[in-house]
Design a protein around this motif. Structure first.
Motif, short mmCIF file in Angstrom:
data_model
loop_
_atom_site.label_atom_id
_atom_site.label_comp_id
_atom_site.label_asym_id
_atom_site.label_seq_id
_atom_site.Cartn_x
_atom_site.Cartn_y
_atom_site.Cartn_z
N LEU A 233 32.03 -17.41 -15.77
CA LEU A 233 30.76 -18.06 -15.47
C LEU A 233 31.00 -19.35 -14.69
O LEU A 233 30.28 -19.66 -13.73
N LEU A 234 32.04 -20.08 -15.06
CA LEU A 234 32.43 -21.29 -14.34
C LEU A 234 32.80 -20.93 -12.90
O LEU A 234 32.42 -21.64 -11.96
N GLY A 235 33.52 -19.81 -12.71
CA GLY A 235 33.89 -19.38 -11.36
C GLY A 235 32.67 -19.06 -10.52
O GLY A 235 32.60 -19.41 -9.33
N ALA A 236 31.66 -18.39 -11.13
CA ALA A 236 30.44 -18.07 -10.40
C ALA A 236 29.68 -19.34 -10.04
O ALA A 236 29.13 -19.46 -8.93
N LEU A 237 29.66 -20.31 -10.97
CA LEU A 237 28.99 -21.58 -10.72
C LEU A 237 29.65 -22.32 -9.55
O LEU A 237 28.97 -22.82 -8.65
N LEU A 238 30.97 -22.36 -9.56
CA LEU A 238 31.69 -23.03 -8.49
C LEU A 238 31.48 -22.33 -7.16
O LEU A 238 31.39 -22.98 -6.11
N PHE A 239 31.39 -20.99 -7.18
CA PHE A 239 31.15 -20.27 -5.92
C PHE A 239 29.77 -20.58 -5.37
O PHE A 239 29.59 -20.67 -4.15
#
Length: 483
Positions: A233-239
């Motif tokens: 979820l953090l990765g999606a947020l950063l993307f």
């Protein structure tokens, strides 16, 4: 040549000096110089593809010239279709040939039928999706008699190849940009300063926000099998912030650079992550492409008029085509379908034009309802970005499955969490500045302090510190160069 490179830092002032101090006496020579500078700029990637730009320019100029002399309806349609077939044909060969061949052979193999069809080792020309749509807008508008065709080949060449927005937009309509090449430009100090200010903000978006996010996004998406749902979820947020910072950053630099040369390009992003519904998001995200599809595809199909079935059909067509425009991968098509599903309920209940003003206009804070709607819209967008970023549909579904697992409720674990925390801090600062300037053309367009004037300079020094201390100057390409 990248905006975030030393090459461009040298190129831009040289072109600026020659443009205003050597070629400013003669409009024709100034336009010739714009073409030369633009071709040099593009040729720094691969000079061979300059012939594609020239070919597209000659075709559409010739079609427009012939349309001016042709009154017969059928012949005018033939001329229009020549432009459409040539431009979309270039896109089809360079961007979609291998996609169709691979899916064609896969379809036959599903029925136990083997066919021999080989893919081609084709390099995608940078910016082809942008300048082909730009020249198409010209021939379509001339065909519809919405504008007079130009007889000035140099001005038309400059319109097609104008270097600030050549490779990633904004996609300018000929009716807006082309006439600006007919008029003598005079240097305007205030516009130039405003342009530099927008370039600064665009660079911060790109090298501070987008490129710092990219380090962790690439690692998380590449090894998504090994991370918890919370980390994914953090990765999606950063993307989400990577793609926004990357693409809107490019647009800001392009628009700011154009202002240095006396040109006005239309706004391409209007703080989309502060949208209260998906319809508002699409009025604020990549505005030039959304407008292009609305004017040249959605409205000709009937738009929101007609039966419910027609409305549903048109919405799915526009979003699927928009998704496919972004790339030859099923992930983009699924992303388009997903956004169509988001958008349809608003259209069918006539709520797609509810939020047309700026959120919390004239206020410091949004209402609780506005804030919750912003979070909801951002969450839906975040889901779509997973499909946009994933390698394939299976990867996206697997990524989403892990996000929705119980591991979502664990603390994110990542080898470089210190760097992630720093990036999240930068994103928070970025969001606050964007919120403060959300009623302007760009976030720092008219940043005002009630205190003494020196506070403004303290603010700019702070931005300069952020840029050079936290900026990633490894010449990372812009995401939309791949489209």
């Amino acid at each position: 040549m990248l905006f975030n490179s030393i090459d461009f830092a040298i190129f831009l002032p040289i072109v600026f000096i020659l443009y205003w101090f050597v070629f400013n006496k003669n409009l024709k020579l100034q336009n010739v110089f714009v073409v030369i500078a633009s071709y040099f700029f593009y040729g720094c990637w691969d000079w061979r593809f300059l012939f594609l730009i020239l070919f597209s320019t000659v075709i559409d100029y010739s079609v427009g010239f012939q349309l001016a002399k042709e009154a017969h309806k059928t012949k005018r349609k033939i001329l229009l279709w020549i432009s459409i077939v040539v431009n979309l044909g270039l896109l089809g060969v360079f961007k979609y040939y291998n996609f169709f061949i691979d899916n064609f052979t896969t379809m036959f193999s599903f029925f136990n039928m083997r066919i021999e069809a080989s893919s081609l080792n084709i390099v995608l020309p940078v910016g082809i999706s942008f300048y082909t749509f730009q020249t198409l807008s010209y021939t379509i508008d001339v065909y519809k008699r919405k504008m007079e065709p130009t007889k000035d080949f140099i001005s038309f060449s400059a319109f097609v190849s104008f270097f600030p927005q050549l490779v990633a937009g904004p996609i300018e309509k000929a009716s807006n940009l082309l006439p600006q090449f007919y008029k003598k430009r005079t240097f305007d100090y205030s516009k130039a300063v405003d342009g530099l200010r927008q370039i600064l903000w665009g660079l911060i978006k790109k090298v501070v926000i987008a490129d710092n996010c990219a380090r962790y996004v690439n690692e998380i998406f590449l090894h998504s099998d090994y991370y918890s749902g919370s980390t994914l979820l953090l990765g999606a947020l950063l993307f989400a912030f990577q793609i926004y910072g990357d693409f809107s950053g490019y647009s800001d630099i392009a628009i700011g650079t154009s202002r240095l040369f006396g040109f006005h390009l239309k706004k391409n992003f209007a703080f989309p992550y502060f949208s209260r519904d998906i319809a508002e998001f699409w009025r604020r995200w990549h505005i030039s492409l959304s407008t292009w599809f609305k004017d040249y595809l959605y409205i000709p199909l009937g738009g929101s008029r007609g039966s419910v079935w027609s409305k549903i059909r048109n919405v799915f067509i526009i979003f699927i085509v928009s998704g496919f425009w972004h790339g030859a991968n099923w992930t983009f098509i699924v992303w388009g379908v997903l956004n169509a599903i988001y958008f349809l309920p608003l259209l069918l209940t006539h709520e797609n034009r509810v939020n047309t003003n700026v959120v919390a206009e004239g206020k410091s804070y949004p209402s609780v309802n506005e804030f919750l709607n912003i979070l909801k819209t951002f969450g839906l967008t975040l889901l779509g970005w997973v499909f946009f970023r994933a390698d394939n549909v299976q990867h996206a579904l697997h990524y989403m499955a892990r996000i929705t697992s119980l591991s979502l409720f664990t603390v994110p674990k990542f080898l470089k969490m210190g760097g992630v925390y720093t990036t999240l801090m930068l994103i928070m600062i970025f969001i606050l500045i964007e919120w403060k300037g959300r009623e302007q053309q760009y976030a720092i367009a008219e940043f005002r302090f009630k205190q003494a004037k020196y506070m403004r300079w303290v603010f700019y020094l702070f931005l300069g510190f952020i840029l050079f201390y936290y900026g990633d100057f490894n010449k990372t390409e812009f995401i939309y160069f791949a489209f």
